[in-house]
Design a protein around this motif. Sequence first.
Motif, PDB file in Angstrom:
ATOM      1  N   TYR A 130      23.639 118.044-123.299  1.00  0.00           N
ATOM      2  CA  TYR A 130      24.943 117.991-123.953  1.00  0.00           C
ATOM      3  C   TYR A 130      25.790 119.146-123.430  1.00  0.00           C
ATOM      4  N   TYR A 156      16.377 111.647-122.549  1.00  0.00           N
ATOM      5  CA  TYR A 156      16.366 113.106-122.328  1.00  0.00           C
ATOM      6  C   TYR A 156      15.434 113.748-123.351  1.00  0.00           C
ATOM      7  N   ARG A 170      13.585 111.575-126.027  1.00  0.00           N
ATOM      8  CA  ARG A 170      14.316 110.635-126.864  1.00  0.00           C
ATOM      9  C   ARG A 170      14.688 109.423-126.025  1.00  0.00           C
ATOM     10  N   HIS A 213      20.526 107.001-125.677  1.00  0.00           N
ATOM     11  CA  HIS A 213      21.372 106.606-126.806  1.00  0.00           C
ATOM     12  C   HIS A 213      22.753 107.221-126.701  1.00  0.00           C
ATOM     13  N   HIS A 267      25.702 108.528-129.450  1.00  0.00           N
ATOM     14  CA  HIS A 267      25.906 108.840-130.881  1.00  0.00           C
ATOM     15  C   HIS A 267      27.266 108.354-131.374  1.00  0.00           C
TER      16      HIS A 267
HETATM   17 FE    FE Z   1      21.363 112.685-128.733  1.00  0.00          FE
END
Ligand code: FE
Length: 312
Positions: A177, A210, A231, A234, A236
């Motif tokens: 991120y 990730y 994970r 996806h 969000h």
């Molecule tokens: Fe996430």
Amino acid sequence: MSTTDEPTTGADQQGIEQQRIEQRLVDEVAASFAGAQDVRLRTVLESLTRHLHAFIRDVRLTEDEWKQAIDFLTAVGHITDDRRQEFILLSDVLGASMQTIAVNNPVQDGPRGGATEATVFGPFFVEDAPLIEPGGDLAGGAAGQPCWVEGTVRDLDGTPVPGARIEVWEADDDGRYDVQYDDGRVAGRGHLFSGEDGTFRFWCVTPTPYPIPHDGPVGRLLEAAGRSPMRAAHLHFMVTAENLRTLVTHIFVEGDEQLAVGDAVFGVKDSLVQRFVQQPAGTPTPDGRDLGERSWARVQFDIVLAPAATDG
Ligand code: FE
Ligand code: BEZ
């Protein structure tokens, strides 16, 4: 032999006198909260006491293990700051976040089917993400394949919801991120509003799997347990609209191999797995954007919001 279906616990195997001593402490601690003015606080603390003591008695926790637990929680606290929230990570990997979501988002059925399911919030949402015009690009330079997302926000009756605020955030192709970089960049996030007909559309990057941050105590816990920090890929969403329940959710990528292996925070729900249709380079884009030699993807995600909970 036990006469009930209850599993035999460590506490059950103690002598009568030992059980009496242990139970007396549980009752004494629970009773110590009886004077709390706030009834809800009293309920929560009494229940916490009974469950915590039941756990200690069940596993017959050793003093060394108790110290390890204290050291572990201390390390979780030490690594936590404004940018790193290890307690949320811990809650996530223990499934506590998803259980809280399950308890607070009961299945809501409407004449046209249920409300969109909720999933884990995660630690990477940022307030005041940029406003994205309809059809705009929230990638903000994040590395990854361009991806067109479109859909309609509706209520349970199927009525389009205009003016819903849609927050979107995601990791880049390197699995990070923007807030995980030290350069202050804002990328892979934004907010937009549904139009008069409830529709929305935007560009982002196609999500990829990730790892959650695993260089701290939670990562060591996962490693000791032989669990992966990965994970499933996806995107969000957080959707808010007047008189409707705020929805925090993701969409997952159909065909992502990580879906079969498992998600480190138990966030996957089948209804949230969407088809991201691959478009070869040269395929015309919905808004005429020229992507040159790049392939792209597109996905439709229709969002259904439940009514806001009313008091009483
Ligand atoms: Fe996430
Ligand atoms: C996330 O999806 O951003 C996330 C969720 C839980 C823990 C870490 C990251």
